[in-house]
Write a protein that holds these residues in place. Structure first.
Motif, PDB file in Angstrom:
ATOM      1  N   UNK A 206      47.261 -72.125  20.016  1.00  0.00           N
ATOM      2  CA  UNK A 206      46.129 -71.827  20.892  1.00  0.00           C
ATOM      3  C   UNK A 206      44.853 -72.057  20.091  1.00  0.00           C
ATOM      4  N   UNK A 207      44.040 -72.997  20.531  1.00  0.00           N
ATOM      5  CA  UNK A 207      42.828 -73.345  19.778  1.00  0.00           C
ATOM      6  C   UNK A 207      41.694 -72.371  20.040  1.00  0.00           C
ATOM      7  N   UNK A 208      41.651 -71.806  21.249  1.00  0.00           N
ATOM      8  CA  UNK A 208      40.626 -70.823  21.559  1.00  0.00           C
ATOM      9  C   UNK A 208      41.073 -69.983  22.753  1.00  0.00           C
ATOM     10  N   UNK A 209      40.499 -68.792  22.855  1.00  0.00           N
ATOM     11  CA  UNK A 209      40.801 -67.879  23.953  1.00  0.00           C
ATOM     12  C   UNK A 209      39.543 -67.694  24.793  1.00  0.00           C
ATOM     13  N   UNK A 210      39.680 -67.904  26.102  1.00  0.00           N
ATOM     14  CA  UNK A 210      38.553 -67.801  27.031  1.00  0.00           C
ATOM     15  C   UNK A 210      39.015 -66.982  28.225  1.00  0.00           C
ATOM     16  N   UNK A 211      38.265 -65.934  28.552  1.00  0.00           N
ATOM     17  CA  UNK A 211      38.741 -64.975  29.544  1.00  0.00           C
ATOM     18  C   UNK A 211      38.622 -65.443  30.982  1.00  0.00           C
ATOM     19  N   UNK A 212      37.786 -66.441  31.241  1.00  0.00           N
ATOM     20  CA  UNK A 212      37.509 -66.860  32.607  1.00  0.00           C
ATOM     21  C   UNK A 212      37.959 -68.301  32.829  1.00  0.00           C
ATOM     22  N   UNK A 213      38.604 -68.549  33.961  1.00  0.00           N
ATOM     23  CA  UNK A 213      39.148 -69.880  34.236  1.00  0.00           C
ATOM     24  C   UNK A 213      38.058 -70.944  34.327  1.00  0.00           C
ATOM     25  N   UNK A 214      36.909 -70.587  34.891  1.00  0.00           N
ATOM     26  CA  UNK A 214      35.807 -71.553  34.966  1.00  0.00           C
ATOM     27  C   UNK A 214      35.340 -71.956  33.572  1.00  0.00           C
ATOM     28  N   UNK A 215      35.307 -71.020  32.655  1.00  0.00           N
ATOM     29  CA  UNK A 215      34.904 -71.328  31.284  1.00  0.00           C
ATOM     30  C   UNK A 215      35.999 -72.076  30.528  1.00  0.00           C
ATOM     31  N   UNK A 216      37.258 -71.872  30.894  1.00  0.00           N
ATOM     32  CA  UNK A 216      38.334 -72.678  30.319  1.00  0.00           C
ATOM     33  C   UNK A 216      38.144 -74.145  30.721  1.00  0.00           C
ATOM     34  N   UNK A 217      37.704 -74.340  31.929  1.00  0.00           N
ATOM     35  CA  UNK A 217      37.400 -75.695  32.405  1.00  0.00           C
ATOM     36  C   UNK A 217      36.307 -76.343  31.555  1.00  0.00           C
ATOM     37  N   UNK A 218      35.241 -75.598  31.313  1.00  0.00           N
ATOM     38  CA  UNK A 218      34.150 -76.134  30.495  1.00  0.00           C
ATOM     39  C   UNK A 218      34.609 -76.380  29.062  1.00  0.00           C
ATOM     40  N   UNK A 219      35.451 -75.473  28.538  1.00  0.00           N
ATOM     41  CA  UNK A 219      35.971 -75.647  27.176  1.00  0.00           C
ATOM     42  C   UNK A 219      36.823 -76.915  27.087  1.00  0.00           C
ATOM     43  N   UNK A 220      37.633 -77.161  28.112  1.00  0.00           N
ATOM     44  CA  UNK A 220      38.469 -78.367  28.118  1.00  0.00           C
ATOM     45  C   UNK A 220      37.600 -79.619  28.097  1.00  0.00           C
ATOM     46  N   UNK A 221      36.491 -79.584  28.824  1.00  0.00           N
ATOM     47  CA  UNK A 221      35.584 -80.740  28.859  1.00  0.00           C
ATOM     48  C   UNK A 221      34.939 -81.011  27.508  1.00  0.00           C
ATOM     49  N   UNK A 222      34.924 -80.006  26.630  1.00  0.00           N
ATOM     50  CA  UNK A 222      34.338 -80.189  25.298  1.00  0.00           C
ATOM     51  C   UNK A 222      35.266 -80.941  24.364  1.00  0.00           C
ATOM     52  N   UNK A 223      36.550 -81.053  24.727  1.00  0.00           N
ATOM     53  CA  UNK A 223      37.517 -81.769  23.899  1.00  0.00           C
ATOM     54  C   UNK A 223      38.263 -80.906  22.907  1.00  0.00           C
ATOM     55  N   UNK A 224      38.155 -79.572  23.028  1.00  0.00           N
ATOM     56  CA  UNK A 224      38.780 -78.687  22.041  1.00  0.00           C
ATOM     57  C   UNK A 224      40.287 -78.581  22.204  1.00  0.00           C
ATOM     58  N   UNK A 225      40.798 -78.893  23.391  1.00  0.00           N
ATOM     59  CA  UNK A 225      42.237 -78.788  23.572  1.00  0.00           C
ATOM     60  C   UNK A 225      42.666 -78.990  25.012  1.00  0.00           C
ATOM     61  N   UNK A 226      43.860 -78.513  25.319  1.00  0.00           N
ATOM     62  CA  UNK A 226      44.487 -78.697  26.629  1.00  0.00           C
ATOM     63  C   UNK A 226      44.331 -77.403  27.437  1.00  0.00           C
ATOM     64  N   UNK A 227      44.022 -77.541  28.713  1.00  0.00           N
ATOM     65  CA  UNK A 227      43.872 -76.375  29.589  1.00  0.00           C
ATOM     66  C   UNK A 227      44.700 -76.561  30.847  1.00  0.00           C
TER      67      UNK A 227
END
Length: 288
Positions: A206-227
């Motif tokens: 797990x590269x990062x933990x994000x509590x909200x699904x909308x923010x997981x979407x934004x994190x995925x767009x950054x290229x940090x990992x798979x969502x």
């Protein structure tokens, strides 16, 4: 006896602390304590044993609690029936939805929805937890699991399908065993998407933990990992690609709920139909 005092007593019983009740009611602790003292003075009995980190009901307090809940139910019943009798003058409808739908389904569709329902002001409440329709916390509720109040009128209105997504230039894209995932923290309560996601992750990192699904979407767009993201959202995102996998993907039912006292409210019925039509239009309908 003042109904407001009983309402504060119910909040204390639910929260288990004076501070918790104050937070739920959005008032200060002194107000909660004053209301409780007022009720106890009128009744001439002690209802709550106050402790530093606990507000425990006395035996008679437990009995009064049951009666207070019945009174509360009657008060809200009168309010709902009164509201349903004013359908021709209704000017506002409150709709509760989980954050992912409030932000990515309702917000983009608000203009068109209001065009179809020009006489109604829509109030979209982004709520991660269920709201109570019986307590008039909302008029309609869109949910990703069946409602918990047995009295609610519910229907399956749509489907939310999920897939695995990342950016096209993600470094491990061709090596599934090395995928890094965007996931939830362990502080988050268990729910369907979280359980499925961790089954998919297995022993992978797990590269990062994000509590909200909308923010997981934004994190995925950054290229940090798979969502694990909703397909209706991620399929249209040019920064993301869908990853092929043999692992089973998640599909959540979308439920639309209203209270039985609003069954004859023509404006609520019309708006519910509008929502169902927009779910289909946005790729979330039952026939997708």
């Amino acid at each position: 006896m003042n109904w407001e005092d009983l309402r504060f007593f119910l909040a204390i019983a639910k929260a288990g602390t004076i501070s918790g009740a104050a937070k739920d009611l959005k008032v200060d602790q002194a107000t909660v304590s004053r209301r409780l003292a007022s009720l106890e003075a009128v009744l001439g009995i002690q209802l709550v044993i106050r402790r530093p980190r606990e507000a425990r009901l006395t035996p008679i307090g437990e009995k009064i609690l049951k009666e207070a809940k019945d009174i509360e139910a009657k008060v809200y019943s009168v309010a709902r029936l009164s509201s349903s009798g004013k359908t021709s003058t209704r000017s506002r409808v409150a709709i509760s939805a989980p954050p992912i739908l409030a932000r990515h389904f309702f917000a983009p569709a608000l203009f068109e929805m209001t065009q179809q329902n020009p006489d109604i002001q829509l109030s979209i409440q982004s709520e991660p937890q269920f709201v109570s329709l019986s307590k008039m916390e909302a008029d309609l509720s869109l949910r990703l699991s069946p409602p918990i109040e047995e009295t609610d009128i519910i229907k399956k209105a749509g489907l939310m399908k999920f897939g695995l997504y990342t950016t096209p230039d993600y470094r491990n894209i061709k090596n599934p065993s090395s995928w890094d995932f965007i996931a939830y923290s362990h502080k988050e309560p268990s729910f369907a998407h979280k359980r499925w996601l961790y089954e998919v992750i297995g022993n992978r990192r797990v590269s990062c933990e994000v509590s909200d699904l909308s923010n997981q979407y934004e994190a995925a767009c950054s290229g940090i990992g798979v969502a694990g993201l909703p397909c209706f959202l991620a399929d249209k995102e040019p920064r993301l690609i869908k990853l092929p996998t043999e692992q089973p993907m998640l599909t959540l039912d979308i439920w639309l709920a209203k209270h039985p006292d609003l069954r004859d409210d023509s404006q609520i019925r019309k708006l519910a139909q509008t929502i169902t039509e927009f779910l289909d239009k946005k790729g979330l309908g039952l026939n997708q």
